[in-house]
Write a protein that holds these residues in place. Structure first.
Motif, PDB file in Angstrom:
ATOM      1  N   PRO A  26      40.994  26.475  48.401  1.00 20.73           N
ATOM      2  CA  PRO A  26      41.090  26.331  46.661  1.00 20.73           C
ATOM      3  C   PRO A  26      40.304  27.968  46.572  1.00 20.73           C
ATOM      4  O   PRO A  26      39.993  27.620  45.060  1.00 20.73           O
ATOM      5  CB  PRO A  26      41.259  24.949  46.799  1.00 20.73           C
ATOM      6  CG  PRO A  26      42.109  24.558  48.015  1.00 20.73           C
ATOM      7  CD  PRO A  26      41.194  25.292  48.904  1.00 20.73           C
ATOM      8  N   PHE A  27      39.299  27.356  46.935  1.00 18.60           N
ATOM      9  CA  PHE A  27      38.098  28.423  46.614  1.00 18.60           C
ATOM     10  C   PHE A  27      38.310  29.886  46.665  1.00 18.60           C
ATOM     11  O   PHE A  27      38.125  30.889  45.945  1.00 18.60           O
ATOM     12  CB  PHE A  27      36.720  28.446  47.510  1.00 18.60           C
ATOM     13  CG  PHE A  27      35.880  27.186  47.349  1.00 18.60           C
ATOM     14  CD1 PHE A  27      35.259  27.056  46.576  1.00 18.60           C
ATOM     15  CD2 PHE A  27      35.933  26.232  48.112  1.00 18.60           C
ATOM     16  CE1 PHE A  27      34.976  25.332  46.519  1.00 18.60           C
ATOM     17  CE2 PHE A  27      35.650  24.856  48.465  1.00 18.60           C
ATOM     18  CZ  PHE A  27      35.185  24.506  47.136  1.00 18.60           C
TER      19      PHE A  27
ATOM     20  N   THR B 186      31.039  37.432  39.096  1.00 18.27           N
ATOM     21  CA  THR B 186      29.501  36.599  40.024  1.00 18.27           C
ATOM     22  C   THR B 186      30.445  36.044  41.328  1.00 18.27           C
ATOM     23  O   THR B 186      29.391  35.364  41.846  1.00 18.27           O
ATOM     24  CB  THR B 186      28.362  36.007  39.190  1.00 18.27           C
ATOM     25  OG1 THR B 186      28.574  37.449  38.324  1.00 18.27           O
ATOM     26  CG2 THR B 186      27.412  35.291  40.260  1.00 18.27           C
ATOM     27  N   TYR B 187      30.856  34.978  40.667  1.00 14.21           N
ATOM     28  CA  TYR B 187      31.388  33.722  41.283  1.00 14.21           C
ATOM     29  C   TYR B 187      32.288  34.287  42.596  1.00 14.21           C
ATOM     30  O   TYR B 187      32.137  33.981  43.329  1.00 14.21           O
ATOM     31  CB  TYR B 187      32.583  33.078  40.725  1.00 14.21           C
ATOM     32  CG  TYR B 187      33.523  32.266  41.785  1.00 14.21           C
ATOM     33  CD1 TYR B 187      32.845  30.710  41.450  1.00 14.21           C
ATOM     34  CD2 TYR B 187      34.698  32.176  42.372  1.00 14.21           C
ATOM     35  CE1 TYR B 187      33.961  29.693  43.081  1.00 14.21           C
ATOM     36  CE2 TYR B 187      35.219  31.630  43.023  1.00 14.21           C
ATOM     37  CZ  TYR B 187      34.987  30.528  43.198  1.00 14.21           C
ATOM     38  OH  TYR B 187      35.964  29.778  44.001  1.00 14.21           O
TER      39      TYR B 187
ATOM     40  N   ALA C 218      30.573  36.636  49.658  1.00 19.09           N
ATOM     41  CA  ALA C 218      29.579  36.032  50.707  1.00 19.09           C
ATOM     42  C   ALA C 218      28.996  35.057  51.750  1.00 19.09           C
ATOM     43  O   ALA C 218      28.828  35.007  53.049  1.00 19.09           O
ATOM     44  CB  ALA C 218      28.498  36.466  50.076  1.00 19.09           C
ATOM     45  N   VAL C 219      28.945  33.678  50.956  1.00 19.96           N
ATOM     46  CA  VAL C 219      29.087  33.103  51.714  1.00 19.96           C
ATOM     47  C   VAL C 219      30.227  32.759  52.509  1.00 19.96           C
ATOM     48  O   VAL C 219      29.862  31.984  53.787  1.00 19.96           O
ATOM     49  CB  VAL C 219      29.188  31.084  50.855  1.00 19.96           C
ATOM     50  CG1 VAL C 219      29.367  30.124  50.890  1.00 19.96           C
ATOM     51  CG2 VAL C 219      28.000  32.015  49.609  1.00 19.96           C
ATOM     52  N   ALA C 220      31.746  32.838  51.923  1.00 24.18           N
ATOM     53  CA  ALA C 220      32.390  32.483  53.140  1.00 24.18           C
ATOM     54  C   ALA C 220      32.569  33.477  54.312  1.00 24.18           C
ATOM     55  O   ALA C 220      33.327  32.845  54.984  1.00 24.18           O
ATOM     56  CB  ALA C 220      34.067  33.124  52.033  1.00 24.18           C
ATOM     57  N   SER C 221      32.347  34.890  53.968  1.00 21.82           N
ATOM     58  CA  SER C 221      32.059  35.419  55.904  1.00 21.82           C
ATOM     59  C   SER C 221      30.829  34.797  56.424  1.00 21.82           C
ATOM     60  O   SER C 221      31.599  34.873  57.503  1.00 21.82           O
ATOM     61  CB  SER C 221      32.291  37.172  54.964  1.00 21.82           C
ATOM     62  OG  SER C 221      32.586  37.263  53.574  1.00 21.82           O
TER      63      SER C 221
ATOM     64  N   VAL D 144      42.259  34.396  41.087  1.00 24.22           N
ATOM     65  CA  VAL D 144      42.698  34.632  39.709  1.00 24.22           C
ATOM     66  C   VAL D 144      41.740  34.763  38.824  1.00 24.22           C
ATOM     67  O   VAL D 144      41.711  35.143  38.034  1.00 24.22           O
ATOM     68  CB  VAL D 144      43.125  32.768  39.302  1.00 24.22           C
ATOM     69  CG1 VAL D 144      43.304  32.652  37.527  1.00 24.22           C
ATOM     70  CG2 VAL D 144      44.103  31.706  40.319  1.00 24.22           C
ATOM     71  N   LEU D 145      40.245  34.626  38.924  1.00 28.67           N
ATOM     72  CA  LEU D 145      39.030  34.875  38.122  1.00 28.67           C
ATOM     73  C   LEU D 145      38.874  36.572  38.091  1.00 28.67           C
ATOM     74  O   LEU D 145      38.766  36.651  37.586  1.00 28.67           O
ATOM     75  CB  LEU D 145      37.787  34.154  38.774  1.00 28.67           C
ATOM     76  CG  LEU D 145      37.730  32.753  38.788  1.00 28.67           C
ATOM     77  CD1 LEU D 145      36.014  32.874  38.760  1.00 28.67           C
ATOM     78  CD2 LEU D 145      37.815  31.978  36.953  1.00 28.67           C
ATOM     79  N   MET D 146      38.940  37.000  39.306  1.00 26.92           N
ATOM     80  CA  MET D 146      39.165  38.678  39.421  1.00 26.92           C
ATOM     81  C   MET D 146      40.338  39.366  39.097  1.00 26.92           C
ATOM     82  O   MET D 146      40.295  40.384  38.408  1.00 26.92           O
ATOM     83  CB  MET D 146      39.442  39.255  40.489  1.00 26.92           C
ATOM     84  CG  MET D 146      38.736  39.190  41.893  1.00 26.92           C
ATOM     85  SD  MET D 146      36.568  39.683  40.898  1.00 26.92           S
ATOM     86  CE  MET D 146      37.104  41.443  41.172  1.00 26.92           C
ATOM     87  N   LEU D 147      41.220  38.552  38.832  1.00 34.00           N
ATOM     88  CA  LEU D 147      42.959  39.125  38.149  1.00 34.00           C
ATOM     89  C   LEU D 147      42.868  38.526  36.546  1.00 34.00           C
ATOM     90  O   LEU D 147      42.776  39.923  35.842  1.00 34.00           O
ATOM     91  CB  LEU D 147      43.749  38.190  38.071  1.00 34.00           C
ATOM     92  CG  LEU D 147      44.506  38.430  39.928  1.00 34.00           C
ATOM     93  CD1 LEU D 147      45.662  36.657  39.626  1.00 34.00           C
ATOM     94  CD2 LEU D 147      45.469  39.280  39.885  1.00 34.00           C
ATOM     95  N   ILE D 148      42.125  38.212  35.797  1.00 32.08           N
ATOM     96  CA  ILE D 148      41.518  37.904  34.478  1.00 32.08           C
ATOM     97  C   ILE D 148      40.268  38.799  34.333  1.00 32.08           C
ATOM     98  O   ILE D 148      40.572  39.731  32.920  1.00 32.08           O
ATOM     99  CB  ILE D 148      40.745  36.635  33.848  1.00 32.08           C
ATOM    100  CG1 ILE D 148      42.265  35.907  34.105  1.00 32.08           C
ATOM    101  CG2 ILE D 148      40.203  36.540  32.488  1.00 32.08           C
ATOM    102  CD1 ILE D 148      41.192  33.876  34.263  1.00 32.08           C
ATOM    103  N   HIS D 149      39.578  39.090  35.072  1.00 29.19           N
ATOM    104  CA  HIS D 149      38.631  40.497  35.530  1.00 29.19           C
ATOM    105  C   HIS D 149      39.056  41.608  35.241  1.00 29.19           C
ATOM    106  O   HIS D 149      38.527  42.057  34.437  1.00 29.19           O
ATOM    107  CB  HIS D 149      37.294  39.805  35.722  1.00 29.19           C
ATOM    108  CG  HIS D 149      36.355  41.049  35.627  1.00 29.19           C
ATOM    109  ND1 HIS D 149      35.210  41.667  36.913  1.00 29.19           N
ATOM    110  CD2 HIS D 149      35.669  41.200  34.646  1.00 29.19           C
ATOM    111  CE1 HIS D 149      34.645  41.946  36.287  1.00 29.19           C
ATOM    112  NE2 HIS D 149      34.729  42.366  34.471  1.00 29.19           N
ATOM    113  N   GLN D 150      39.772  41.767  35.549  1.00 26.87           N
ATOM    114  CA  GLN D 150      40.700  43.007  36.497  1.00 26.87           C
ATOM    115  C   GLN D 150      41.831  43.163  34.414  1.00 26.87           C
ATOM    116  O   GLN D 150      41.474  43.924  34.426  1.00 26.87           O
ATOM    117  CB  GLN D 150      41.229  42.715  37.104  1.00 26.87           C
ATOM    118  CG  GLN D 150      40.775  43.810  38.409  1.00 26.87           C
ATOM    119  CD  GLN D 150      41.846  43.133  39.815  1.00 26.87           C
ATOM    120  OE1 GLN D 150      42.735  41.846  40.290  1.00 26.87           O
ATOM    121  NE2 GLN D 150      41.531  44.196  40.477  1.00 26.87           N
ATOM    122  N   PHE D 151      41.912  42.202  33.578  1.00 23.60           N
ATOM    123  CA  PHE D 151      42.643  42.245  32.589  1.00 23.60           C
ATOM    124  C   PHE D 151      41.606  42.812  31.967  1.00 23.60           C
ATOM    125  O   PHE D 151      41.942  43.594  31.552  1.00 23.60           O
ATOM    126  CB  PHE D 151      43.678  40.816  32.323  1.00 23.60           C
ATOM    127  CG  PHE D 151      43.476  41.309  30.989  1.00 23.60           C
ATOM    128  CD1 PHE D 151      44.670  41.266  29.999  1.00 23.60           C
ATOM    129  CD2 PHE D 151      42.512  40.458  29.617  1.00 23.60           C
ATOM    130  CE1 PHE D 151      45.464  41.748  29.045  1.00 23.60           C
ATOM    131  CE2 PHE D 151      43.832  40.330  29.087  1.00 23.60           C
ATOM    132  CZ  PHE D 151      44.410  40.950  28.032  1.00 23.60           C
TER     133      PHE D 151
END
Length: 544
Positions: A316-317, A212-213, A219-222, A323-330
């Motif tokens: 940093p965002f 979700t993050y 979306a926001v960064a784009s 990093v969060l996607m890496l954990i989720h992919q694990f």
């Protein structure tokens, strides 16, 4: 007709019947008295580890449905165009929810029949999709389901591993993507210690929070970044790219190959019927805004950047999203691999073993081919479409629809069905019409046109980058030339009147400087390189 008509075996089940590991483990057969005296440790374990509620199933479905594919959907939008991208997401989301519903109905039918016959005890056995097909339709259906399901889950795990290497590269590019694949292959091998889907409670929750993050960051960064100068939105331009993008979306909403295992981990599996649809609706709130905003901002640049994070400036965002996607992919790697672990355990006769370490060691050979395939085919993006057209189309669309029609083809089977089709779908007649449409559409569009397009695109990647590509779609400077600090000093060159003009060829390599001054000397290639590197900014440094 009521669900759970099989002697109350399903409806009254409160213990997590799907504990598939090490005594499966302690909670599967715990009595209420034991639970009351288990203390704080058991309560904490139950909160984080032992999940079997409808909420746990929802988190598992939503978390498993969207992982690394979230990063490739903007790439699909560039291939399809904005309108087709949105419509295909809505269409395949609805189609996937329907076939997930069919799988759940067939699971309930199979389990109820077996419990009526008192032919099986499922407390220490995890029911899988191929066993449902075997019990309802025979060994030929079992073999087809087993082949497609295992191959899909195998390559689904491969895709997660490739995604890990692709993502971490944008945080630390000192190692190439192939080396990162080695590293994360070893990390993902630790999933052998996770017993079953019953034990993914906290992981599913965290995985969905992380996705979700990442989705809303994209979306926001784009939108904050705005459209790049001269942005173009020319998709669709080629029929091959159009169907390649469509099959990637087919893959996105085909994550219900583990539906049976998730249902079996539930205390009341009959509550699953609408869970996948609700999970899909939430997933759409992540995939549509992120893909649409990224495509709006970067347009056709996404055609050469299958990972959308490559085009966003490093902040940093963005690093947090990686990093969060890496954990989720694990976590998603574990989701895809766990059914393969079960199949392997049943094949070698260790599925009922109560030793955690013995079963974990027995599972390790499953990870080795996944690791190897991720190194051979590191084509993040194109491989999704190939898997979607050739494997997902049959595994979670065509076979479930056909199996439902064949299972309930006779009037007697429809009369004794555990669960009838909903009225809003038109009852049995409506279900047969919908199933026929699913089979025809996916067979022609998904497998036919999609298979041709995705394989064509995949072969182009192989021809361009080769197998065992060291750093797929990496910036040229990381593979074309060594760092300046390690450049050998230019050796002295003695003047020689007879020196052939070919000496100028050495200048083009950047290893030597011109021996004689020229009227208008050009900067050395190495200087040109750094000038271009500085001028391009983030997109040059971190582009795929």
């Amino acid at each position: 007709m009521a669900a759970g008509g099989g002697g109350g075996g399903i409806a009254d089940e409160k213990a997590p019947a799907a504990e598939a590991f090490g005594g499966h483990l302690e909670a599967a057969e715990m009595t209420e008295a034991e639970e009351e005296h288990s203390g704080v440790k058991s309560r904490l374990s139950g909160l984080l580890w032992h999940g079997g509620s409808a909420y746990d199933a929802w988190f598992s479905c939503a978390s498993n449905q969207v992982a690394q594919v979230l990063l490739t959907l903007p790439y699909s939008f560039a291939q399809l165009g904005m309108l087709s991208g949105v419509l295909f997401q809505l269409f395949y989301g609805l189609l996937g929810s329907w076939t997930a519903y069919l799988i759940s109905i067939l699971y309930l039918e199979y389990r109820t029949r077996r419990e009526r016959e008192k032919a099986a005890d499922f407390r220490n056995h995890v029911i899988q999709w191929f066993e449902v097909l075997d019990g309802l339709l025979g060994r030929h259906w079992r073999n087809a389901g087993l082949a497609f399901n295992c191959t899909f889950l195998l390559f689904g795990s491969v895709i997660q591993l490739i995604g890990c290497a692709s993502n971490i590269y944008y945080v630390n590019d000192r190692l190439d993507k192939r080396t990162w694949t080695y590293v994360f292959g070893a990390c993902c091998a630790t999933t052998v210690f996770i017993p079953s889907f019953h034990n993914y409670r906290v992981w599913s929750f965290l995985g969905l929070v992380m996705t979700t993050y990442t989705a809303w960051y994209m979306a926001v960064a784009s939108l904050v970044h705005g459209q790049v100068e001269g942005v173009q939105h020319s998709g669709p331009t080629r029929i091959v790219l159009y169907f390649t993008g469509a099959t990637n979306i087919l893959y996105t909403f085909g994550g219900h190959a583990v539906t049976v295992e998730i249902m079996h981990a539930m205390w009341r599996p009959q509550k699953f019927k609408a869970i996948y649809l609700l999970a899909t609706l939430y997933v759409l709130t992540l995939t549509l805004p992120s893909a649409a905003a990224s495509y709006w901002a970067f347009g056709d640049e996404l055609l050469t950047h299958s990972n959308a994070l490559a085009l966003l400036p490093r902040t940093p965002f963005r690093d947090a999203a990686v990093v969060l996607m890496l954990i989720h992919q694990f976590i998603t790697f574990g989701f895809a691999c766990t059914p393969l672990y079960f199949v392997w355990e049943k094949l070698i006769g260790l599925h009922d073993c109560r030793s955690l370490c013995k079963r974990a060691a027995a599972r390790l050979p499953v990870v080795v081919p996944i690791w190897f395939l991720a190194i051979i085919f590191p084509f993040f993006g194109p491989i999704n479409s190939a898997v979607g057209s050739l494997l997902v189309s049959f595994t979670v669309y065509i076979i479930p629809a056909l199996a439902h029609m064949v299972t309930f083809r006779s009037p007697q089977s429809r009369e004794n069905a555990v669960e009838r089709p909903p009225r809003f779908a038109g009852g049995w007649t409506g279900a047969y019409v919908i199933n026929s449409f699913v089979v025809a559409w996916v067979l022609v569009v998904g497998f036919g046109f999609g298979g041709w397009a995705s394989i064509t695109n995949f072969v182009q990647q192989v021809n361009t980058f080769g197998l065992f590509a060291k750093c797929y779609q990496c910036p040229p400077h990381l593979t074309a030339a060594p760092p300046a600090a390690f450049m050998p000093p230019p050796p002295p060159m003695a003047a020689a009147p007879s020196m052939p003009p070919a000496a100028t060829a050495f200048n083009a390599t950047g290893l030597f400087f011109p021996p004689l001054p020229a009227p208008a000397p050009a900067p050395s290639p190495m200087i040109n390189f750094f000038l271009r590197h500085h001028h391009r900014g983030h997109h040059g440094r971190h582009g795929l």
